[in-house]
Design an enzyme around this catalytic site. Structure first.
Site, PDB file in Angstrom:
ATOM      1  CB  SER A 129      -0.920   0.021   1.223  1.00  0.00           C
ATOM      2  OG  SER A 129      -1.684   1.211   1.236  1.00  0.00           O
ATOM      3  CG  HIS A 186      -4.588  -0.818   4.035  1.00  0.00           C
ATOM      4  ND1 HIS A 186      -4.856  -0.376   2.745  1.00  0.00           N
ATOM      5  CD2 HIS A 186      -3.768   0.105   4.575  1.00  0.00           C
ATOM      6  CE1 HIS A 186      -4.234   0.769   2.530  1.00  0.00           C
ATOM      7  NE2 HIS A 186      -3.571   1.076   3.625  1.00  0.00           N
TER       8      HIS A 186
END
Length: 475
Positions: A129, A186
């Site tokens: 990410s 997430h």
């Protein structure tokens, strides 16, 4: 000559930036792309003058790698990953490592870990990410899969990852698809954070009549306190940008949100596991609703709503909106951790919840000051049942609750859609309630379907059935 420390397949923007990040840290990277011209363009462009090794066939690519070979794939999730693995397998030896760095569904990573282990190949399903900037200068990296592979990639991954207080935002997550699962959660939290900010933006703009410059200043101020985060920061930046005609560029952007599926996967898994992931679910549905642009335009001509704007104390209401954002953010993470905790039990994983907060503190899209408190909460109590029960978060939500209610009430009064902020408040009110209306619901189920019920005056596990029709009619 086999001298590359790691190989990467897939030279889209994320892949290219990861390669240059790895190169910057002293490692030699071999690259391959399905379209050979992309390799040449990369070598003559961003990678010019670097140690990056370009290859034009799978065989040449694998031959450029040191043993055990570390092959990282940055390609579209799903079938393309399986097809690429099949192309690689004839050229790999036992003990070699395949890493999927894309947004794969965790069940695919479960399957790939098992099937590749049977062939002697170590598989890592690795969540990454941070977007393009994170990939280039330090992402959050969430590796899972076959742990035998971890020592062979640990130094590379931790070197190139973001750092928070000097610690790498990368640590082993768990077996099989655990890495991609944590990345999925997430992304679900990311959906929620973005939606909450958008609702605050619309309430300030449509409900309070604030200018984009005023909202920019507000978000900048919020970014100095409890709401300090990447998403709040970039929101202020976006609101500062004007188009060529001098008007805010964001208002020229069509209000139909895209999505790649990770938020949807999170919601589906929550339903499968029975976890009330209400805020993230509403964030996904808000994107779905935005896609009905033509119908919304038509509906706007048929339905009327409140037209007035807020005329009270602006500073007071802005503090209330800030409280709503903060409290809802806490609920979003609490729900996300509830989901991960249940998944760990269901799938037999051992997830380090403090470590996950650590990995999210830098590099990733949801990075924020807030995550340090989550880490502290799980460091203090690794068996914490729910984030909301940690002293810091209990107090934070309680302190913010009055403002939260004011902000949501204002949205309702002014006709501003606030699905995530309101659903988070509804969850909080349900979670803090000793008694809910589910007693009536369970009685209804027993009435029409003889589904039975438990009694508050009897031990749990004892079930009863009542002939409600007969009793109601006095028979």
């Amino acid at each position: 000559m086999a001298d590359a420390d790691i190989g990467l397949i897939g030279l889209a923007v994320m892949g290219q930036n990861l390669v240059m990040n790895i190169n910057d840290h002293g490692y030699t990277v071999a690259v391959f792309n399905r379209t050979p011209a992309k390799v040449d363009d990369f070598l003559n462009g961003p990678a010019k003058g670097s140690k990056v090794v370009g290859t034009h066939t799978i065989e040449e690519f694998v031959g450029a790698l040191k043993s055990p070979r570390r092959v990282m794939m940055m390609v579209k999730a799903g079938e393309p990953v399986d097809m690429l693995i099949e192309q690689l397998l004839p050229h790999l030896d036992k003990g070699d490592i395949i890493i999927d760095g894309g947004n794969a569904l965790y069940t695919d990573s479960n399957r790939r870990t098992v099937t590749l282990k049977e062939k002697g190949i170590n598989f890592l399903g690795t969540g990454i990410s941070g977007g393009e900037e994170g990939a280039r200068f330090g992402p959050s990296i969430m590796p899972g899969g076959n742990k035998d592979a971890w020592p062979h990639v640990k130094d590379i991954f931790q070197d190139i990852s973001a750092k928070a207080d000097g610690d790498a935002c990368c640590e082993w997550v768990g077996e099989e698809g655990a890495g991609h699962y944590v990345k999925m959660v997430h992304n679900g939290i990311e959906y929620g954070d973005m939606q909450q900010i958008c609702e605050a933006f619309q309430l300030m703009k449509d409900g309070m009549g604030m200018t984009h410059a005023e909202m920019k200043d507000t978000f900048e101020e919020w970014n100095k306190g409890d709401l300090d985060s990447y998403l709040i920061e970039i929101t202020a930046d976006i609101l500062a940008v004007n188009d060529e005609d001098g008007t805010p560029l964001v208002e020229k952007v069509l209000d139909t949100a895209g999505q790649k599926g990770t938020g949807k996967w999170t919601g589906i898994n929550a339903l499968d596991l029975g976890i009330p992931l209400t805020l993230i679910g509403e964030a996904v549905f808000a994107r779905c609703l935005s896609a009905f642009k033509d119908q919304r335009v038509k509906a706007s001509t048929k339905f009327s709503g409140p037209t007035e704007k807020y005329t009270g104390d602006r500073a007071e209401m802005l503090n209330a909106i800030k409280d709503a954002l903060y409290a809802s953010k806490i609920v979003s993470y609490a729900q996300g951790y509830m989901l991960m905790d249940e998944a760990a039990r269901e799938y037999g994983w051992k997830l380090n919840y403090s470590g996950i907060a650590m990995m999210w503190r830098g590099g990733c899209i949801i990075r924020s000051r807030f995550l340090g408190e989550i880490k502290k909460a799980f460091d203090g109590d690794p068996d914490l049942e729910n984030l909301l029960l940690a002293d810091f978060f209990t107090k934070a939500v309680q302190d913010a609750s009055n403002g939260w209610r004011k902000a949501v009430s204002l949205g309702v009064e002014l006709g501003v859609s606030m699905p995530s902020l309101s659903s988070a408040l509804a969850f909080y009110d349900g979670y803090r309630s000793e008694t809910l209306s589910a007693n009536l619901l369970q009685a209804q189920r027993d009435y029409f379907g003889s589904h039975t019920y438990e009694r508050v005056d009897k031990p749990r596990g004892e079930f009863f059935h009542t002939d409600w029709i007969k009793l109601a009619k006095g028979e």
